[in-house]
Scaffold this motif. Sequence first.
Motif, short mmCIF file in Angstrom:
data_model
loop_
_atom_site.label_atom_id
_atom_site.label_comp_id
_atom_site.label_asym_id
_atom_site.label_seq_id
_atom_site.Cartn_x
_atom_site.Cartn_y
_atom_site.Cartn_z
N UNK A 1 -8.64 -3.69 12.72
CA UNK A 1 -7.61 -4.51 12.09
C UNK A 1 -8.16 -5.14 10.82
N UNK A 2 -7.24 -5.51 9.94
CA UNK A 2 -7.66 -6.16 8.71
C UNK A 2 -8.00 -5.19 7.59
N UNK A 3 -7.84 -3.91 7.84
CA UNK A 3 -8.19 -2.93 6.81
C UNK A 3 -6.99 -2.54 5.98
N UNK A 4 -5.83 -3.03 6.29
CA UNK A 4 -4.62 -2.64 5.60
C UNK A 4 -4.63 -2.92 4.11
N UNK A 5 -5.05 -4.12 3.74
CA UNK A 5 -5.08 -4.46 2.31
C UNK A 5 -6.10 -3.63 1.55
N UNK A 6 -7.26 -3.45 2.14
CA UNK A 6 -8.31 -2.69 1.47
C UNK A 6 -7.87 -1.24 1.26
N UNK A 7 -7.26 -0.66 2.29
CA UNK A 7 -6.80 0.72 2.17
C UNK A 7 -5.68 0.84 1.15
N UNK A 8 -4.78 -0.13 1.13
CA UNK A 8 -3.68 -0.11 0.17
C UNK A 8 -4.22 -0.20 -1.26
N UNK A 9 -5.23 -1.03 -1.46
CA UNK A 9 -5.81 -1.16 -2.79
C UNK A 9 -6.52 0.13 -3.20
N UNK A 10 -7.25 0.74 -2.27
CA UNK A 10 -7.91 2.00 -2.59
C UNK A 10 -6.90 3.09 -2.93
N UNK A 11 -5.79 3.12 -2.20
CA UNK A 11 -4.74 4.10 -2.48
C UNK A 11 -4.13 3.86 -3.85
N UNK A 12 -3.91 2.60 -4.19
CA UNK A 12 -3.35 2.26 -5.50
C UNK A 12 -4.28 2.69 -6.62
N UNK A 13 -5.56 2.40 -6.47
CA UNK A 13 -6.54 2.77 -7.50
C UNK A 13 -6.64 4.29 -7.62
N UNK A 14 -6.64 4.98 -6.48
CA UNK A 14 -6.73 6.44 -6.50
C UNK A 14 -5.52 7.06 -7.21
N UNK A 15 -4.34 6.56 -6.93
CA UNK A 15 -3.13 7.07 -7.61
C UNK A 15 -3.18 6.78 -9.10
N UNK A 16 -3.65 5.60 -9.45
CA UNK A 16 -3.76 5.23 -10.86
C UNK A 16 -4.70 6.18 -11.59
N UNK A 17 -5.83 6.47 -10.98
CA UNK A 17 -6.80 7.38 -11.60
C UNK A 17 -6.26 8.80 -11.68
N UNK A 18 -5.51 9.20 -10.68
CA UNK A 18 -5.00 10.57 -10.64
C UNK A 18 -3.91 10.82 -11.68
N UNK A 19 -3.01 9.89 -11.84
CA UNK A 19 -1.82 10.13 -12.66
C UNK A 19 -1.88 9.54 -14.06
N UNK A 20 -2.82 8.68 -14.34
CA UNK A 20 -2.91 8.10 -15.68
C UNK A 20 -3.59 9.09 -16.61
N UNK A 21 -3.10 9.17 -17.83
CA UNK A 21 -3.72 10.06 -18.80
C UNK A 21 -4.60 9.24 -19.72
N UNK A 22 -5.78 9.72 -19.93
CA UNK A 22 -6.75 9.04 -20.78
C UNK A 22 -7.07 9.91 -21.97
N UNK A 23 -7.30 9.29 -23.10
CA UNK A 23 -7.78 9.99 -24.28
C UNK A 23 -9.30 9.89 -24.26
N UNK A 24 -9.96 10.94 -23.82
CA UNK A 24 -11.41 10.93 -23.67
C UNK A 24 -12.06 11.43 -24.94
#
Length: 60
Positions: A1-24
Amino acid sequence: MGRGRAKAKQTKVARDLKYRTYETDFGALARELHGNTDDGDQAETDQHDDWSDYAEPRRD
C-alpha cells in the motif's frame, strides 16, 4: 500500500518522455561527450585566476 502516488507519477513522467518532442542538438551533445580541449583548458585557468585574489597568502 502507499505506492499509488509514486506509480502514478512514474507513469506520468514516462508518458511525458515518450510523447514529447525535443529539438536535440546532436553537435552540442557530441562536443560535451568528447570534450572540447580548446575551450575547456582556457575556462579552467580563467576560473582559477578569478578566485586567486581571494586566497589567503601561504604561511611557510
